[in-house]
Design an enzyme around this catalytic site. Sequence first.
Site, PDB file in Angstrom:
ATOM      1  N   LYS A 195       0.860  -1.191   0.000  1.00  0.00           N
ATOM      2  CA  LYS A 195       0.000   0.000   0.000  1.00  0.00           C
ATOM      3  C   LYS A 195       0.889   1.230   0.000  1.00  0.00           C
ATOM      4  CE  LYS A 195      -4.269   1.087  -0.324  1.00  0.00           C
ATOM      5  NZ  LYS A 195      -5.070   0.565  -1.426  1.00  0.00           N
ATOM      6  N   SER A 388      -8.376  -0.766  -5.050  1.00  0.00           N
ATOM      7  CA  SER A 388      -8.675  -0.401  -3.673  1.00  0.00           C
ATOM      8  C   SER A 388     -10.167  -0.152  -3.518  1.00  0.00           C
ATOM      9  CB  SER A 388      -7.835   0.816  -3.257  1.00  0.00           C
ATOM     10  OG  SER A 388      -7.646   0.815  -1.857  1.00  0.00           O
TER      11      SER A 388
END
Length: 588
Positions: A195, A388
Amino acid sequence: MREFFKYLLASILGFFVSLIIVFIICLVVVFGLISSIDSDKTVTVSNNSVLFLNLDQAITERTPKNPFGSLPIVGSEQKDGIGLNDFIKALQKAKTDDNIKCIYLNVSSPNAGYATLREVRNALIDFKKSHKKIIAYSEVYTQGAYYIASVADKVYLNPEGALEFKGFSSELTFFKGTLEKVGVEMQVIRVGNYKSAVEPFILDKMSDYNRKQVTAYVGGLYNTFLSDIALSRNIQKDSLYAIADNYKVQQPQDAVNFKMIDALKYKDEILEELKGLSGRTRGENIRSVSINDYAKNNTDTGEGKDKVAVIYANGDINGGEGSDNQIGSERISRAIRKARLDDDIKAVVLRVNSPGGSALASDVIWREIVLTKKEKPVIASFGDVAASGGYYIGCAADSIFVQPNTITGSIGVFGIIPNFQNLMTNKLGITFDGVKTGKYADIMATNRPMTEGERFIIQNELNRIYSGFVSRVADGRKKSKAYIDSIGGGHVWIGTDAVQIGLADRIGSFNDAIKAAAKKAKLKKYKVVEYPDVIDPWKSLMDEGTDKIKTYYTKQELGDNYFLYQQMKKVIASSGIQARMPFEAVIK
Protein backbone atom coordinates in the site's frame (compact mmCIF):
# COMPACT_ATOMS: atom_id res chain seq x y z
CA MET A 1 -20.35 70.90 -6.49
CA ARG A 2 -17.32 69.42 -8.26
CA GLU A 3 -17.37 66.47 -5.84
CA PHE A 4 -21.09 66.01 -6.49
CA PHE A 5 -20.60 65.79 -10.26
CA LYS A 6 -17.60 63.47 -9.77
CA TYR A 7 -19.67 60.99 -7.76
CA LEU A 8 -22.63 61.41 -10.13
CA LEU A 9 -20.50 60.60 -13.16
CA ALA A 10 -18.93 57.65 -11.32
CA SER A 11 -22.40 56.33 -10.49
CA ILE A 12 -23.58 56.72 -14.08
CA LEU A 13 -20.42 54.99 -15.35
CA GLY A 14 -20.89 52.14 -12.85
CA PHE A 15 -24.50 51.77 -13.94
CA PHE A 16 -23.58 51.46 -17.61
CA VAL A 17 -20.71 49.06 -16.85
CA SER A 18 -23.17 46.91 -14.91
CA LEU A 19 -25.60 47.00 -17.83
CA ILE A 20 -22.84 45.88 -20.18
CA ILE A 21 -21.86 43.00 -17.87
CA VAL A 22 -25.50 41.89 -17.56
CA PHE A 23 -25.86 42.13 -21.34
CA ILE A 24 -22.78 39.94 -21.87
CA ILE A 25 -24.06 37.37 -19.37
CA CYS A 26 -27.43 37.29 -21.17
CA LEU A 27 -25.67 36.78 -24.50
CA VAL A 28 -23.65 33.92 -23.01
CA VAL A 29 -26.82 32.31 -21.68
CA VAL A 30 -28.62 32.68 -25.03
CA PHE A 31 -25.68 31.30 -27.00
CA GLY A 32 -25.38 28.50 -24.48
CA LEU A 33 -29.02 27.58 -24.96
CA ILE A 34 -28.60 27.64 -28.74
CA SER A 35 -25.45 25.53 -28.51
CA SER A 36 -27.22 23.09 -26.21
CA ILE A 37 -30.08 22.71 -28.67
CA ASP A 38 -27.76 22.35 -31.66
CA SER A 39 -25.60 19.79 -29.86
CA ASP A 40 -28.55 17.40 -29.62
CA LYS A 41 -29.44 17.57 -33.31
CA THR A 42 -28.93 14.51 -35.44
CA VAL A 43 -26.95 14.79 -38.66
CA THR A 44 -27.70 13.62 -42.17
CA VAL A 45 -25.20 11.09 -43.48
CA SER A 46 -24.73 11.36 -47.23
CA ASN A 47 -24.11 8.33 -49.38
CA ASN A 48 -20.47 7.42 -50.05
CA SER A 49 -19.35 8.99 -46.76
CA VAL A 50 -16.13 8.58 -44.80
CA LEU A 51 -16.49 8.14 -41.03
CA PHE A 52 -13.87 10.42 -39.47
CA LEU A 53 -12.41 9.29 -36.15
CA ASN A 54 -10.53 11.97 -34.24
CA LEU A 55 -9.14 9.98 -31.34
CA ASP A 56 -7.04 12.73 -29.81
CA GLN A 57 -10.16 13.82 -27.96
CA ALA A 58 -11.02 12.48 -24.52
CA ILE A 59 -12.56 9.01 -24.58
CA THR A 60 -14.58 9.09 -21.39
CA GLU A 61 -17.01 6.73 -19.67
CA ARG A 62 -19.95 8.83 -20.87
CA THR A 63 -20.20 11.45 -23.60
CA PRO A 64 -19.85 14.84 -21.87
CA LYS A 65 -22.49 17.51 -22.28
CA ASN A 66 -20.90 20.95 -22.44
CA PRO A 67 -22.84 23.63 -24.32
CA PHE A 68 -20.32 26.24 -23.11
CA GLY A 69 -17.21 24.73 -24.69
CA SER A 70 -17.07 27.27 -27.51
CA LEU A 71 -18.17 30.22 -25.39
CA PRO A 72 -15.86 32.75 -23.67
CA ILE A 73 -16.54 31.50 -20.14
CA VAL A 74 -13.40 31.02 -18.06
CA GLY A 75 -13.35 27.54 -16.57
CA SER A 76 -15.85 26.06 -19.04
CA GLU A 77 -13.30 25.30 -21.74
CA GLN A 78 -13.46 21.65 -22.68
CA LYS A 79 -12.43 19.91 -25.86
CA ASP A 80 -14.75 17.48 -27.56
CA GLY A 81 -15.05 14.09 -25.98
CA ILE A 82 -17.00 10.93 -26.61
CA GLY A 83 -18.21 8.23 -24.27
CA LEU A 84 -16.79 4.75 -24.80
CA ASN A 85 -20.18 3.08 -25.07
CA ASP A 86 -21.40 5.69 -27.58
CA PHE A 87 -18.23 5.16 -29.60
CA ILE A 88 -18.70 1.39 -29.68
CA LYS A 89 -22.39 1.60 -30.59
CA ALA A 90 -21.58 4.07 -33.38
CA LEU A 91 -19.04 1.68 -34.92
CA GLN A 92 -21.51 -1.20 -34.67
CA LYS A 93 -24.06 0.88 -36.57
CA ALA A 94 -21.47 1.95 -39.17
CA LYS A 95 -20.72 -1.72 -39.95
CA THR A 96 -24.12 -2.13 -41.61
CA ASP A 97 -24.68 1.47 -42.74
CA ASP A 98 -24.47 1.51 -46.55
CA ASN A 99 -23.73 5.24 -46.49
CA ILE A 100 -20.46 4.66 -44.60
CA LYS A 101 -17.84 3.31 -46.99
CA CYS A 102 -14.66 3.47 -44.88
CA ILE A 103 -13.05 4.96 -41.79
CA TYR A 104 -10.39 7.64 -41.65
CA LEU A 105 -8.56 7.33 -38.34
CA ASN A 106 -6.50 10.30 -37.17
CA VAL A 107 -4.71 10.03 -33.84
CA SER A 108 -1.47 11.45 -32.43
CA SER A 109 -1.86 11.38 -28.67
CA PRO A 110 -5.05 9.74 -27.38
CA ASN A 111 -6.55 10.87 -24.10
CA ALA A 112 -7.49 7.60 -22.40
CA GLY A 113 -6.04 4.74 -20.38
CA TYR A 114 -4.77 1.58 -22.03
CA ALA A 115 -7.77 -0.57 -21.08
CA THR A 116 -10.05 1.97 -22.76
CA LEU A 117 -7.75 2.06 -25.79
CA ARG A 118 -8.01 -1.71 -26.01
CA GLU A 119 -11.81 -1.47 -26.08
CA VAL A 120 -11.45 1.07 -28.90
CA ARG A 121 -9.10 -1.26 -30.81
CA ASN A 122 -11.45 -4.20 -30.43
CA ALA A 123 -14.39 -2.12 -31.68
CA LEU A 124 -12.34 -1.18 -34.77
CA ILE A 125 -11.35 -4.82 -35.32
CA ASP A 126 -15.03 -5.77 -35.13
CA PHE A 127 -15.85 -3.05 -37.69
CA LYS A 128 -13.38 -4.63 -40.13
CA LYS A 129 -15.64 -7.70 -40.33
CA SER A 130 -17.80 -5.56 -42.64
CA HIS A 131 -14.87 -5.60 -45.14
CA LYS A 132 -14.89 -1.80 -45.11
CA LYS A 133 -11.40 -0.35 -44.95
CA ILE A 134 -9.78 1.64 -42.15
CA ILE A 135 -7.08 4.13 -43.12
CA ALA A 136 -4.90 5.61 -40.37
CA TYR A 137 -2.76 8.69 -40.90
CA SER A 138 -0.83 11.00 -38.60
CA GLU A 139 2.12 13.33 -38.58
CA VAL A 140 3.19 11.92 -35.22
CA TYR A 141 2.23 8.66 -33.51
CA THR A 142 2.81 8.37 -29.80
CA GLN A 143 2.87 4.81 -28.49
CA GLY A 144 -0.77 5.01 -27.43
CA ALA A 145 -1.71 6.42 -30.84
CA TYR A 146 0.12 3.65 -32.68
CA TYR A 147 -1.54 1.06 -30.43
CA ILE A 148 -4.89 2.14 -31.89
CA ALA A 149 -3.69 2.86 -35.44
CA SER A 150 -2.05 -0.55 -35.80
CA VAL A 151 -5.48 -2.16 -36.37
CA ALA A 152 -6.01 -0.19 -39.59
CA ASP A 153 -5.79 -1.84 -43.01
CA LYS A 154 -3.25 0.81 -43.96
CA VAL A 155 -1.15 2.81 -41.52
CA TYR A 156 0.44 5.93 -43.02
CA LEU A 157 2.92 8.43 -41.60
CA ASN A 158 3.92 11.87 -42.83
CA PRO A 159 7.32 11.67 -44.61
CA GLU A 160 8.75 14.14 -42.08
CA GLY A 161 6.78 12.75 -39.16
CA ALA A 162 7.68 10.48 -36.26
CA LEU A 163 6.67 7.16 -34.73
CA GLU A 164 7.39 6.79 -31.04
CA PHE A 165 8.22 3.18 -30.18
CA LYS A 166 10.56 2.87 -27.22
CA GLY A 167 8.94 0.76 -24.52
CA PHE A 168 7.08 1.85 -21.40
CA SER A 169 8.45 3.78 -18.45
CA SER A 170 6.79 4.82 -15.22
CA GLU A 171 8.03 7.63 -13.05
CA LEU A 172 6.82 8.42 -9.55
CA THR A 173 7.30 11.78 -7.85
CA PHE A 174 8.48 11.96 -4.23
CA PHE A 175 7.83 14.94 -1.98
CA LYS A 176 9.75 13.95 1.16
CA GLY A 177 12.59 16.41 0.56
CA THR A 178 10.20 19.29 -0.10
CA LEU A 179 8.16 18.50 3.00
CA GLU A 180 11.29 18.41 5.14
CA LYS A 181 12.39 21.80 3.79
CA VAL A 182 9.08 23.43 4.69
CA GLY A 183 8.84 21.60 8.01
CA VAL A 184 5.89 19.27 7.38
CA GLU A 185 5.88 15.68 8.63
CA MET A 186 3.46 13.19 7.11
CA GLN A 187 2.46 10.73 9.84
CA VAL A 188 1.52 7.52 8.07
CA ILE A 189 -0.39 4.47 9.25
CA ARG A 190 -1.22 1.68 6.83
CA VAL A 191 -2.07 -1.97 6.41
CA GLY A 192 -0.24 -3.78 3.62
CA ASN A 193 3.38 -3.65 2.53
CA TYR A 194 2.29 -2.87 -1.04
CA LYS A 195 0.00 0.00 0.00
CA SER A 196 2.45 2.56 -1.28
CA ALA A 197 0.23 5.59 -1.88
CA VAL A 198 1.94 7.08 1.17
CA GLU A 199 5.51 6.50 -0.03
CA PRO A 200 5.92 9.78 -1.97
CA PHE A 201 5.52 11.62 1.34
CA ILE A 202 7.85 9.55 3.54
CA LEU A 203 10.51 8.22 1.13
CA ASP A 204 12.70 9.64 -1.60
CA LYS A 205 12.52 6.55 -3.82
CA MET A 206 10.38 3.44 -4.29
CA SER A 207 10.41 0.76 -1.64
CA ASP A 208 11.38 -2.75 -2.73
CA TYR A 209 7.73 -3.82 -2.45
CA ASN A 210 6.54 -0.96 -4.60
CA ARG A 211 9.29 -1.43 -7.18
CA LYS A 212 8.31 -5.07 -7.47
CA GLN A 213 4.64 -4.33 -8.13
CA VAL A 214 5.30 -1.35 -10.43
CA THR A 215 7.67 -3.52 -12.46
CA ALA A 216 5.03 -6.24 -12.73
CA TYR A 217 2.28 -3.75 -13.52
CA VAL A 218 4.21 -1.89 -16.24
CA GLY A 219 5.48 -5.19 -17.65
CA GLY A 220 1.95 -6.54 -17.84
CA LEU A 221 0.69 -3.46 -19.66
CA TYR A 222 3.62 -3.67 -22.07
CA ASN A 223 3.04 -7.35 -22.75
CA THR A 224 -0.58 -6.69 -23.78
CA PHE A 225 0.55 -3.70 -25.86
CA LEU A 226 3.11 -5.75 -27.81
CA SER A 227 0.87 -8.81 -28.18
CA ASP A 228 -2.00 -6.83 -29.65
CA ILE A 229 0.21 -4.92 -32.10
CA ALA A 230 1.99 -8.14 -33.14
CA LEU A 231 -1.34 -9.72 -34.03
CA SER A 232 -2.61 -6.69 -35.96
CA ARG A 233 0.60 -6.03 -37.91
CA ASN A 234 1.63 -9.65 -38.33
CA ILE A 235 5.02 -8.99 -36.75
CA GLN A 236 6.60 -11.29 -34.22
CA LYS A 237 6.25 -10.03 -30.66
CA ASP A 238 9.95 -10.64 -29.99
CA SER A 239 10.79 -8.53 -33.03
CA LEU A 240 8.68 -5.67 -31.73
CA TYR A 241 10.38 -5.93 -28.35
CA ALA A 242 13.82 -5.74 -30.01
CA ILE A 243 12.77 -2.76 -32.16
CA ALA A 244 11.69 -0.83 -29.08
CA ASP A 245 14.53 -2.01 -26.83
CA ASN A 246 17.16 -0.85 -29.30
CA TYR A 247 15.25 2.27 -30.34
CA LYS A 248 15.45 1.24 -33.98
CA VAL A 249 12.70 3.55 -35.24
CA GLN A 250 14.57 6.85 -35.37
CA GLN A 251 13.63 8.06 -38.84
CA PRO A 252 10.27 7.82 -40.66
CA GLN A 253 11.68 5.36 -43.17
CA ASP A 254 12.72 3.06 -40.30
CA ALA A 255 9.06 2.55 -39.46
CA VAL A 256 8.43 1.41 -43.05
CA ASN A 257 11.49 -0.82 -43.12
CA PHE A 258 10.31 -2.66 -39.99
CA LYS A 259 6.79 -2.96 -41.47
CA MET A 260 5.23 -0.95 -38.69
CA ILE A 261 4.03 1.63 -41.20
CA ASP A 262 2.75 0.78 -44.69
CA ALA A 263 4.00 3.92 -46.41
CA LEU A 264 5.05 7.52 -45.95
CA LYS A 265 2.46 9.86 -47.43
CA TYR A 266 1.28 13.43 -47.29
CA LYS A 267 -2.24 14.43 -46.35
CA ASP A 268 -3.30 15.15 -49.93
CA GLU A 269 -2.34 11.60 -50.93
CA ILE A 270 -4.44 10.22 -48.08
CA LEU A 271 -7.43 12.28 -49.20
CA GLU A 272 -7.15 10.93 -52.72
CA GLU A 273 -7.08 7.37 -51.40
CA LEU A 274 -10.14 8.06 -49.27
CA LYS A 275 -11.94 9.39 -52.34
CA GLY A 276 -11.33 6.11 -54.10
CA LEU A 277 -12.46 4.03 -51.13
CA SER A 278 -15.64 6.06 -50.71
CA GLY A 279 -16.58 6.05 -54.39
CA ARG A 280 -15.82 9.71 -55.10
CA THR A 281 -14.04 10.82 -58.24
CA ARG A 282 -10.87 12.93 -58.34
CA GLY A 283 -12.80 16.15 -58.94
CA GLU A 284 -15.33 15.58 -56.16
CA ASN A 285 -15.00 16.51 -52.51
CA ILE A 286 -14.93 13.87 -49.80
CA ARG A 287 -18.15 13.46 -47.87
CA SER A 288 -17.41 12.83 -44.24
CA VAL A 289 -19.09 12.66 -40.86
CA SER A 290 -17.32 12.78 -37.50
CA ILE A 291 -17.75 9.96 -35.00
CA ASN A 292 -19.15 12.53 -32.52
CA ASP A 293 -21.93 13.60 -34.89
CA TYR A 294 -22.55 10.08 -36.13
CA ALA A 295 -22.99 8.83 -32.56
CA LYS A 296 -25.84 11.34 -32.05
CA ASN A 297 -27.86 9.48 -34.68
CA ASN A 298 -27.69 6.25 -32.73
CA THR A 299 -30.48 6.57 -30.19
CA ASP A 300 -31.34 2.88 -30.18
CA THR A 301 -31.23 1.54 -26.62
CA GLY A 302 -32.79 -1.83 -27.39
CA GLU A 303 -36.34 -3.10 -27.41
CA GLY A 304 -38.91 -4.55 -25.06
CA LYS A 305 -40.14 -3.64 -21.61
CA ASP A 306 -37.32 -5.32 -19.69
CA LYS A 307 -34.21 -3.28 -18.97
CA VAL A 308 -30.56 -3.69 -18.03
CA ALA A 309 -29.29 -0.77 -15.95
CA VAL A 310 -25.70 0.42 -16.40
CA ILE A 311 -24.47 2.37 -13.38
CA TYR A 312 -21.35 4.45 -13.98
CA ALA A 313 -18.93 4.79 -11.05
CA ASN A 314 -16.17 7.03 -12.36
CA GLY A 315 -13.41 8.85 -10.45
CA ASP A 316 -12.22 9.14 -6.85
CA ILE A 317 -14.61 7.89 -4.18
CA ASN A 318 -15.88 10.33 -1.58
CA GLY A 319 -18.94 10.88 0.55
CA GLY A 320 -21.77 13.14 -0.64
CA GLU A 321 -23.08 13.76 -4.12
CA GLY A 322 -19.87 13.81 -6.16
CA SER A 323 -20.03 14.65 -9.87
CA ASP A 324 -19.82 12.96 -13.27
CA ASN A 325 -16.05 12.65 -12.72
CA GLN A 326 -16.10 11.87 -9.01
CA ILE A 327 -17.94 9.07 -7.24
CA GLY A 328 -20.18 10.42 -4.49
CA SER A 329 -21.46 7.65 -2.25
CA GLU A 330 -24.89 9.31 -1.91
CA ARG A 331 -25.42 9.76 -5.64
CA ILE A 332 -24.17 6.33 -6.70
CA SER A 333 -25.89 4.38 -3.91
CA ARG A 334 -29.13 6.22 -4.72
CA ALA A 335 -28.77 5.20 -8.40
CA ILE A 336 -28.20 1.54 -7.42
CA ARG A 337 -31.19 1.65 -5.09
CA LYS A 338 -33.36 3.14 -7.84
CA ALA A 339 -32.36 0.32 -10.20
CA ARG A 340 -33.05 -2.27 -7.53
CA LEU A 341 -36.55 -0.98 -6.81
CA ASP A 342 -37.53 -0.68 -10.49
CA ASP A 343 -39.34 -3.90 -11.43
CA ASP A 344 -38.67 -3.31 -15.14
CA ILE A 345 -34.92 -3.44 -14.51
CA LYS A 346 -33.97 -7.11 -14.51
CA ALA A 347 -30.17 -6.83 -14.20
CA VAL A 348 -27.50 -4.30 -13.24
CA VAL A 349 -24.05 -3.62 -14.68
CA LEU A 350 -21.71 -1.65 -12.44
CA ARG A 351 -19.15 0.08 -14.64
CA VAL A 352 -16.15 1.01 -12.47
CA ASN A 353 -13.26 3.26 -13.39
CA SER A 354 -11.78 4.36 -10.07
CA PRO A 355 -8.50 4.32 -8.11
CA GLY A 356 -10.49 4.31 -4.87
CA GLY A 357 -10.81 6.87 -2.10
CA SER A 358 -12.77 6.96 1.14
CA ALA A 359 -13.13 3.53 2.76
CA LEU A 360 -16.40 4.56 4.40
CA ALA A 361 -17.91 5.84 1.15
CA SER A 362 -16.81 2.64 -0.60
CA ASP A 363 -18.58 0.56 2.03
CA VAL A 364 -21.79 2.57 1.60
CA ILE A 365 -21.82 1.74 -2.13
CA TRP A 366 -20.82 -1.89 -1.51
CA ARG A 367 -23.85 -2.34 0.75
CA GLU A 368 -26.23 -1.27 -2.04
CA ILE A 369 -24.62 -3.76 -4.43
CA VAL A 370 -25.06 -6.56 -1.88
CA LEU A 371 -28.75 -5.71 -1.43
CA THR A 372 -29.30 -5.50 -5.20
CA LYS A 373 -27.53 -8.81 -5.83
CA LYS A 374 -30.14 -10.54 -3.64
CA GLU A 375 -32.91 -9.43 -6.01
CA LYS A 376 -31.38 -9.37 -9.51
CA PRO A 377 -28.08 -10.19 -11.27
CA VAL A 378 -25.22 -7.71 -10.82
CA ILE A 379 -22.25 -7.79 -13.18
CA ALA A 380 -19.19 -5.58 -12.69
CA SER A 381 -17.22 -4.23 -15.64
CA PHE A 382 -13.84 -2.71 -14.75
CA GLY A 383 -12.29 -0.09 -17.05
CA ASP A 384 -8.78 1.34 -16.87
CA VAL A 385 -8.58 0.96 -13.11
CA ALA A 386 -10.67 -0.57 -10.33
CA ALA A 387 -8.25 -0.51 -7.43
CA SER A 388 -8.68 -0.40 -3.67
CA GLY A 389 -12.01 1.36 -3.06
CA GLY A 390 -12.75 0.90 -6.76
CA TYR A 391 -12.41 -2.85 -6.28
CA TYR A 392 -14.25 -2.71 -2.95
CA ILE A 393 -17.48 -1.42 -4.53
CA GLY A 394 -17.49 -4.13 -7.21
CA CYS A 395 -16.24 -7.19 -5.32
CA ALA A 396 -19.75 -8.37 -4.38
CA ALA A 397 -20.93 -8.63 -8.00
CA ASP A 398 -22.00 -12.01 -9.40
CA SER A 399 -19.25 -11.75 -11.99
CA ILE A 400 -16.39 -9.34 -12.72
CA PHE A 401 -15.17 -8.52 -16.24
CA VAL A 402 -11.78 -6.92 -16.85
CA GLN A 403 -9.47 -6.12 -19.74
CA PRO A 404 -6.02 -7.77 -19.73
CA ASN A 405 -4.52 -4.36 -18.92
CA THR A 406 -7.06 -3.26 -16.30
CA ILE A 407 -5.41 -2.26 -13.01
CA THR A 408 -7.22 -3.93 -10.14
CA GLY A 409 -6.86 -5.29 -6.62
CA SER A 410 -4.91 -3.15 -4.12
CA ILE A 411 -6.80 -4.55 -1.14
CA GLY A 412 -5.48 -2.39 1.66
CA VAL A 413 -6.05 0.82 3.61
CA PHE A 414 -4.02 3.74 4.91
CA GLY A 415 -4.28 7.00 6.79
CA ILE A 416 -2.15 10.16 6.62
CA ILE A 417 -2.15 12.81 9.33
CA PRO A 418 0.11 15.77 8.54
CA ASN A 419 2.06 17.39 11.36
CA PHE A 420 2.55 21.12 10.69
CA GLN A 421 4.17 21.96 14.03
CA ASN A 422 7.67 22.58 12.67
CA LEU A 423 6.33 24.70 9.82
CA MET A 424 4.03 26.74 12.03
CA THR A 425 6.23 27.19 15.09
CA ASN A 426 9.86 27.08 13.93
CA LYS A 427 9.42 28.67 10.51
CA LEU A 428 6.38 30.93 10.85
CA GLY A 429 6.44 31.64 14.59
CA ILE A 430 2.87 30.45 15.14
CA THR A 431 2.16 28.59 18.39
CA PHE A 432 -0.91 26.81 19.71
CA ASP A 433 -2.36 26.37 23.17
CA GLY A 434 -5.68 25.11 24.52
CA VAL A 435 -7.52 22.86 26.93
CA LYS A 436 -9.19 19.47 26.57
CA THR A 437 -11.40 17.27 28.69
CA GLY A 438 -9.79 13.98 27.78
CA LYS A 439 -6.42 12.56 26.77
CA TYR A 440 -7.61 11.85 23.21
CA ALA A 441 -9.95 14.81 22.66
CA ASP A 442 -7.66 16.18 19.94
CA ILE A 443 -6.55 12.83 18.55
CA MET A 444 -6.39 14.04 14.92
CA ALA A 445 -4.60 17.32 15.67
CA THR A 446 -2.25 18.47 12.89
CA ASN A 447 -0.27 20.99 14.95
CA ARG A 448 1.76 18.40 16.86
CA PRO A 449 3.14 14.86 16.52
CA MET A 450 0.95 11.86 17.31
CA THR A 451 1.49 10.13 20.62
CA GLU A 452 2.13 6.39 20.80
CA GLY A 453 -1.33 5.92 22.28
CA GLU A 454 -2.96 7.77 19.40
CA ARG A 455 -0.99 5.79 16.84
CA PHE A 456 -2.08 2.55 18.52
CA ILE A 457 -5.76 3.57 18.39
CA ILE A 458 -5.62 4.59 14.72
CA GLN A 459 -3.68 1.47 13.76
CA ASN A 460 -6.36 -0.67 15.42
CA GLU A 461 -9.03 1.14 13.45
CA LEU A 462 -7.14 0.54 10.19
CA ASN A 463 -6.73 -3.12 11.08
CA ARG A 464 -10.48 -3.38 11.67
CA ILE A 465 -11.32 -1.72 8.34
CA TYR A 466 -8.79 -3.86 6.49
CA SER A 467 -10.23 -7.01 8.07
CA GLY A 468 -13.70 -5.90 6.92
CA PHE A 469 -12.38 -5.19 3.41
CA VAL A 470 -10.82 -8.66 3.22
CA SER A 471 -14.04 -10.26 4.53
CA ARG A 472 -16.16 -8.49 1.91
CA VAL A 473 -13.85 -9.60 -0.88
CA ALA A 474 -13.70 -13.16 0.50
CA ASP A 475 -17.50 -13.35 0.64
CA GLY A 476 -17.94 -11.86 -2.81
CA ARG A 477 -15.28 -13.99 -4.46
CA LYS A 478 -16.13 -17.12 -2.44
CA LYS A 479 -12.58 -17.45 -1.11
CA SER A 480 -11.15 -17.78 2.36
CA LYS A 481 -10.05 -14.68 4.27
CA ALA A 482 -6.58 -16.15 4.56
CA TYR A 483 -6.30 -16.49 0.80
CA ILE A 484 -7.55 -12.95 0.10
CA ASP A 485 -5.14 -11.61 2.70
CA SER A 486 -2.29 -13.44 0.95
CA ILE A 487 -3.01 -11.64 -2.35
CA GLY A 488 -4.04 -8.39 -0.62
CA GLY A 489 -1.73 -6.22 1.40
CA GLY A 490 -2.27 -3.41 -1.09
CA HIS A 491 -0.90 -5.41 -4.04
CA VAL A 492 -1.94 -4.16 -7.48
CA TRP A 493 -2.65 -6.67 -10.25
CA ILE A 494 -3.31 -6.33 -13.96
CA GLY A 495 -6.43 -7.92 -15.42
CA THR A 496 -4.88 -11.16 -16.65
CA ASP A 497 -3.35 -11.83 -13.25
CA ALA A 498 -6.56 -10.81 -11.47
CA VAL A 499 -8.47 -13.51 -13.37
CA GLN A 500 -5.78 -16.07 -12.67
CA ILE A 501 -5.81 -15.49 -8.89
CA GLY A 502 -9.59 -15.18 -8.66
CA LEU A 503 -10.10 -11.44 -8.15
CA ALA A 504 -11.95 -11.30 -11.48
CA ASP A 505 -13.85 -13.85 -13.57
CA ARG A 506 -13.37 -13.07 -17.22
CA ILE A 507 -11.43 -11.03 -19.74
CA GLY A 508 -14.20 -9.17 -21.51
CA SER A 509 -15.41 -5.86 -22.81
CA PHE A 510 -17.99 -3.44 -21.47
CA ASN A 511 -20.51 -4.87 -23.96
CA ASP A 512 -19.64 -8.42 -22.92
CA ALA A 513 -20.60 -7.50 -19.36
CA ILE A 514 -23.95 -6.07 -20.51
CA LYS A 515 -24.69 -9.21 -22.54
CA ALA A 516 -23.73 -11.41 -19.58
CA ALA A 517 -26.09 -9.48 -17.31
CA ALA A 518 -28.95 -9.93 -19.78
CA LYS A 519 -28.17 -13.62 -20.17
CA LYS A 520 -28.08 -14.18 -16.41
CA ALA A 521 -31.48 -12.47 -16.18
CA LYS A 522 -32.70 -14.68 -19.06
CA LEU A 523 -33.52 -11.72 -21.28
CA LYS A 524 -33.69 -11.99 -25.06
CA LYS A 525 -35.06 -8.50 -25.68
CA TYR A 526 -34.12 -5.61 -23.44
CA LYS A 527 -33.29 -1.93 -23.28
CA VAL A 528 -30.15 -0.47 -21.74
CA VAL A 529 -30.68 2.45 -19.36
CA GLU A 530 -27.92 4.50 -17.77
CA TYR A 531 -27.61 5.79 -14.19
CA PRO A 532 -27.07 8.18 -12.54
CA ASP A 533 -28.42 10.97 -14.74
CA VAL A 534 -25.71 13.16 -16.25
CA ILE A 535 -25.46 16.35 -14.25
CA ASP A 536 -27.02 19.28 -16.08
CA PRO A 537 -24.17 21.49 -17.41
CA TRP A 538 -26.02 24.66 -16.38
CA LYS A 539 -26.33 23.43 -12.80
CA SER A 540 -22.70 22.35 -12.83
CA LEU A 541 -21.60 25.78 -14.02
CA MET A 542 -23.63 27.52 -11.32
CA ASP A 543 -22.60 25.14 -8.52
CA GLU A 544 -18.95 24.72 -9.43
CA GLY A 545 -18.21 27.88 -11.43
CA THR A 546 -15.84 29.36 -8.85
CA ASP A 547 -13.89 26.11 -8.48
CA LYS A 548 -13.62 25.75 -12.25
CA ILE A 549 -12.27 29.27 -12.59
CA LYS A 550 -9.69 28.61 -9.84
CA THR A 551 -8.69 25.34 -11.53
CA TYR A 552 -8.39 27.06 -14.90
CA TYR A 553 -6.02 29.75 -13.63
CA THR A 554 -4.01 27.27 -11.54
CA LYS A 555 -3.47 25.10 -14.63
CA GLN A 556 -2.43 28.16 -16.61
CA GLU A 557 0.08 29.13 -13.94
CA LEU A 558 1.55 25.69 -13.17
CA GLY A 559 1.45 24.07 -16.61
CA ASP A 560 2.87 20.53 -16.51
CA ASN A 561 3.46 20.90 -12.76
CA TYR A 562 -0.30 20.96 -12.12
CA PHE A 563 -0.15 17.17 -11.65
CA LEU A 564 2.21 17.61 -8.67
CA TYR A 565 -0.06 20.25 -7.18
CA GLN A 566 -3.02 17.89 -7.51
CA GLN A 567 -1.15 15.14 -5.70
CA MET A 568 -0.29 17.35 -2.73
CA LYS A 569 -3.78 18.84 -2.57
CA LYS A 570 -5.42 15.41 -2.71
CA VAL A 571 -3.47 14.07 0.27
CA ILE A 572 -3.98 17.17 2.41
CA ALA A 573 -7.72 17.17 1.61
CA SER A 574 -8.20 13.44 2.26
CA SER A 575 -10.09 12.78 5.47
CA GLY A 576 -10.80 9.49 7.20
CA ILE A 577 -9.34 6.12 6.31
CA GLN A 578 -8.45 5.77 2.63
CA ALA A 579 -8.78 2.75 0.36
CA ARG A 580 -6.90 4.18 -2.58
CA MET A 581 -4.63 2.87 -5.32
CA PRO A 582 -1.07 2.67 -3.93
CA PHE A 583 0.48 4.93 -6.54
CA GLU A 584 -0.43 7.23 -9.38
CA ALA A 585 2.07 6.56 -12.10
CA VAL A 586 2.15 8.06 -15.56
CA ILE A 587 3.05 5.58 -18.31
CA LYS A 588 5.25 7.14 -20.97
